[in-house]
Design an enzyme around this catalytic site. Structure first.
Site, short mmCIF file in Angstrom:
data_model
loop_
_atom_site.label_atom_id
_atom_site.label_comp_id
_atom_site.label_asym_id
_atom_site.label_seq_id
_atom_site.Cartn_x
_atom_site.Cartn_y
_atom_site.Cartn_z
N TRP A 1 21.63 29.32 -37.66
CA TRP A 1 22.62 28.24 -37.72
C TRP A 1 22.22 27.17 -38.74
O TRP A 1 23.04 26.76 -39.58
CB TRP A 1 22.79 27.63 -36.34
CG TRP A 1 23.77 26.50 -36.28
CD1 TRP A 1 23.50 25.16 -36.20
CD2 TRP A 1 25.20 26.61 -36.31
NE1 TRP A 1 24.66 24.43 -36.18
CE2 TRP A 1 25.73 25.29 -36.25
CE3 TRP A 1 26.08 27.68 -36.39
CZ2 TRP A 1 27.10 25.03 -36.25
CZ3 TRP A 1 27.44 27.43 -36.39
CH2 TRP A 1 27.94 26.11 -36.33
N THR A 2 20.97 26.75 -38.70
CA THR A 2 20.54 25.63 -39.55
C THR A 2 20.33 26.04 -41.00
O THR A 2 20.60 25.26 -41.91
CB THR A 2 19.23 25.03 -38.99
OG1 THR A 2 19.45 24.64 -37.63
CG2 THR A 2 18.79 23.82 -39.79
N GLU B 1 25.59 32.55 -40.88
CA GLU B 1 26.64 31.97 -40.03
C GLU B 1 27.44 30.92 -40.82
O GLU B 1 27.10 29.74 -40.78
CB GLU B 1 25.99 31.35 -38.79
CG GLU B 1 25.16 32.34 -37.99
CD GLU B 1 24.47 31.71 -36.77
OE1 GLU B 1 24.94 30.66 -36.29
OE2 GLU B 1 23.48 32.26 -36.32
N TYR B 2 28.52 31.36 -41.62
CA TYR B 2 29.13 32.69 -41.60
C TYR B 2 29.65 33.01 -43.00
O TYR B 2 30.11 32.10 -43.70
CB TYR B 2 30.32 32.72 -40.62
CG TYR B 2 29.90 32.38 -39.21
CD1 TYR B 2 29.41 33.37 -38.36
CD2 TYR B 2 29.99 31.08 -38.74
CE1 TYR B 2 29.05 33.06 -37.05
CE2 TYR B 2 29.60 30.77 -37.44
CZ TYR B 2 29.13 31.76 -36.61
OH TYR B 2 28.74 31.45 -35.34
N THR C 1 27.68 37.39 -28.96
CA THR C 1 28.68 37.23 -27.90
C THR C 1 28.23 36.17 -26.89
O THR C 1 28.09 36.43 -25.69
CB THR C 1 28.93 38.58 -27.21
OG1 THR C 1 27.66 39.20 -26.92
CG2 THR C 1 29.73 39.50 -28.11
N TRP D 1 18.96 36.06 -27.12
CA TRP D 1 18.40 34.83 -27.67
C TRP D 1 17.98 33.96 -26.48
O TRP D 1 18.84 33.54 -25.71
CB TRP D 1 19.46 34.08 -28.49
CG TRP D 1 18.90 32.81 -29.05
CD1 TRP D 1 18.82 31.59 -28.45
CD2 TRP D 1 18.31 32.64 -30.33
NE1 TRP D 1 18.23 30.68 -29.26
CE2 TRP D 1 17.90 31.30 -30.43
CE3 TRP D 1 18.07 33.49 -31.42
CZ2 TRP D 1 17.27 30.80 -31.57
CZ3 TRP D 1 17.46 32.99 -32.54
CH2 TRP D 1 17.07 31.65 -32.62
#
Length: 592
Positions: A324-325, A365-366, A432, A571
């Site tokens: 994400w980061t 992402e993404y 998910t 995760w």
């Protein structure tokens, strides 16, 4: 060799050799080794060298280091100046700048008694060994020779990081192996002064016979059970590779994604050099009960993973980049896909840790959509990226990707060519989870990882079944899809309604971040009192949480089997209980 004695004394001889043991881009660690090669005792030593302008020593240990301009001098401490014949002593330092030492002198003479400076250099890395003649119990290895300024004496052959033979030839047959078992081989050279050079690239070998087990890519009968291990978990969370052993999880997984490496300036880069390969572990903290030393070439998580693989050779480890980061760098990197893939290959296959990793995971992402930042590279970028990485990493390394689970109409799955890219991927980790959370501070409350849709779901297409169905419909093979499980919950506060869909006033408190908490904490802090769409939720006081329990994980694994999926991933490890409840549920739920 260099005379160290005064004219009235018997002549002694010695060498001083230099090695750069670590390099983290903005600085490096260097080590000098002084060896008494003569027949009389040395009572003191002084090593001198020059650094080019812009390179300097910042801190040093086991010697007193001073400088005059670009000239550097290191003198022994009071306790390490005496060297008996054949003895050696090392001192180290941290440095800044790109340069290497020149004009080395040891007690006023050349550091190796000849024209080569700064001393007798260690040999180069041999070529990556090739494997042939593989049987149930043996393998024939061969490699291209290393080079050395004074000659190569022999080679150490390492199996899973441990020396199994030292040979003069550039080939070796390793015997006494177990059938159907994975091994990793590297080779390093020794010169005539018995210095070892860097290890070669790693060669993965699987002996014939036995249970075929998981190989690169999930094949028929293979089931992937993959967990993410985070490099930052070694800090505040105090979660280390050894915890995989003590929890019993190591025996129940097949793969580990090590998170994360960064993507910067068009390249793959180290995420956290200290945690990755520098942090020293005590004997009590280490996987094999052996403490790290200050001068060993590899420490940190990478060395602990190497030790884990030696004990659990069925485990494959992938280095995951982005997240994400750190996804913001992918767009720039994909302006030159081949160069990007090559930079990542060179980092993953660095000789210091090539045997640790079995491939790469790309967590963008993404592509052609928005996460923390937005990308507009176009729908073909995912296929282009995976093709470039498969071309560079070849058929024997794993190449995977973590991808969106947004199955809404015109959503993130529709934004990129995940089906076209799938032909180059061993599998996709379909994320998910995190469909809903307290970033919508007022609610409505909703499970963050619903398996299916349900009446009142805030957004259609935001559930696991919809994501898997859409990817399959686009042409992604079911066996290349892994179902994602979160080992944590997401929650709100200011909630009065027990059922999903209630209003809230903001995120619930969490140990590390508002609105999120580990399963191991929530199971006691706010036990589940209901299920919706195949996952659990809990209302306790004014808080409302959703998370997976061993029971809901088991039902999700049954669903994944019925869908013909390649397995599951999660995760991340540190969210589980000390005895690995959720990993156990994944393992038993998926079966063999």
């Amino acid at each position: 060799m260099v005379g160290l004695a005064s004219p009235a004394e018997a002549a002694a001889s010695a060498t001083a050799t230099y090695a750069k043991t670590l390099d983290w881009g903005t600085g490096f660690e260097g080590k000098w080794t002084v060896k008494n090669t003569g027949t009389t005792t040395i009572n003191s030593w002084t090593v001198e060298w020059d650094f080019p302008s812009g390179t300097s020593v910042t801190t040093a240990w086991d010697a007193d280091v001073t400088s005059s301009g670009n000239h550097w001098t290191a003198k022994n401490k009071s306790w390490n100046g005496t060297l008996a014949p054949g003895a050696s002593v090392s001192f180290g330092f941290n440095g800044a700048g790109p340069g290497s030492p020149t004009n080395c002198k040891l007690n006023g003479g050349s550091c190796d008694g000849g024209p080569s400076e700064p001393g007798d250099n260690p040999p180069s890395a041999p070529g990556t060994p090739s494997a042939s003649g593989i049987t149930d119990t043996s393998v024939q290895l061969s490699w291209t020779a290393a080079s050395d300024d004074n000659g190569v004496k022999n080679y150490d052959v390492l199996r899973d990081g441990a020396v199994v033979a030292t040979v003069a030839a550039t080939s070796y047959t390793d015997t006494g192996l177990s059938a159907g078992t994975d091994y990793s081989y590297t080779v390093r050279a020794r010169d005539t002064a018995d210095q070892t050079g860097p290890a070669s690239g790693a060669r993965a070998v699987r002996t014939t016979g036995g249970d075929p087990g998981p190989g690169p890519g999930p094949g028929p009968g293979d089931t992937v059970k993959l967990g993410y291990f985070t490099n930052w978990g070694v800090y505040q969370r105090n979660y280390h590779v050894k915890n995989l052993v003590t929890s019993g999880s190591a025996a129940k997984i097949t793969h580990i994604n090590y998170a994360f490496g960064n993507v910067q300036n068009g390249r793959c880069t180290i995420g956290d050099s200290y945690a990755d390969y520098d942090k020293a572990y005590t004997a009590a903290q280490s996987v094999d009960g052996v403490a790290d030393t200050w001068d060993q070439p590899l420490r940190g998580n990478f060395n602990q993973l190497r030790k884990l693989k030696a004990q659990y050779p069925h485990i494959k480890v992938l280095w995951s980049f982005g997240g994400w980061t750190w996804s913001g760098g992918f767009g720039q990197a994909m302006q030159n896909p081949a160069a990007f893939a090559d930079s990542c290959y060179q980092l993953v296959e660095d000789p210091r840790w090539a045997d640790v990793f079995d491939g790469i995971d790309l967590d963008w992402e993404y592509p052609n959509a928005c996460g923390l930042s937005c990308d507009s590279s176009g729908p073909a970028v995912m296929r282009t990226m995976m093709q470039a990485f498969r071309n560079r990493f070849g058929p024997d390394n794993l190449v995977t990707a973590a991808i969106t689970a947004d199955a809404s109409s015109g959503g993130k799955i529709d934004a990129a060519d995940y089906a076209g890219a799938a032909q180059y991927a061993d599998w996709y980790n379909v994320m998910t989870y995190d469909f809903f959370g307290a970033w919508a501070a007022q609610g409505p409350t909703a499970p963050h990882s619903p398996l299916t849709s349900y009446p009142g779901i805030p957004q259609e297409g935001f559930n696991s079944a919809a994501a898997i169905a859409k990817l399959k419909a686009k042409g992604v093979p079911a066996e290349k899809l892994l179902l994602g499980i979160g080992f944590y919950g997401r929650g709100w506060t200011g909630v009065t309604q027990s059922a999903p869909g209630g209003s809230a006033t903001g995120p619930a408190s969490g140990t590390y971040e508002q609105g999120i908490e580990d399963y191991k904490v929530l199971k006691s802090r706010c036990p589940s009192n209901g299920t919706v769409a195949g996952t659990a939720y809990a209302h306790c006081g004014s808080e409302w949480w959703s998370y997976d329990t061993p029971a809901t994980v088991a039902s999700k694994m049954g669903w994944a089997r019925n869908q013909g999926l390649g397995g599951a991933f999660f995760w991340e490890f540190s969210g589980d209980t000390a005895n690995g409840e959720l990993v156990s549920a994944i393992d038993s739920g998926l079966g063999g």
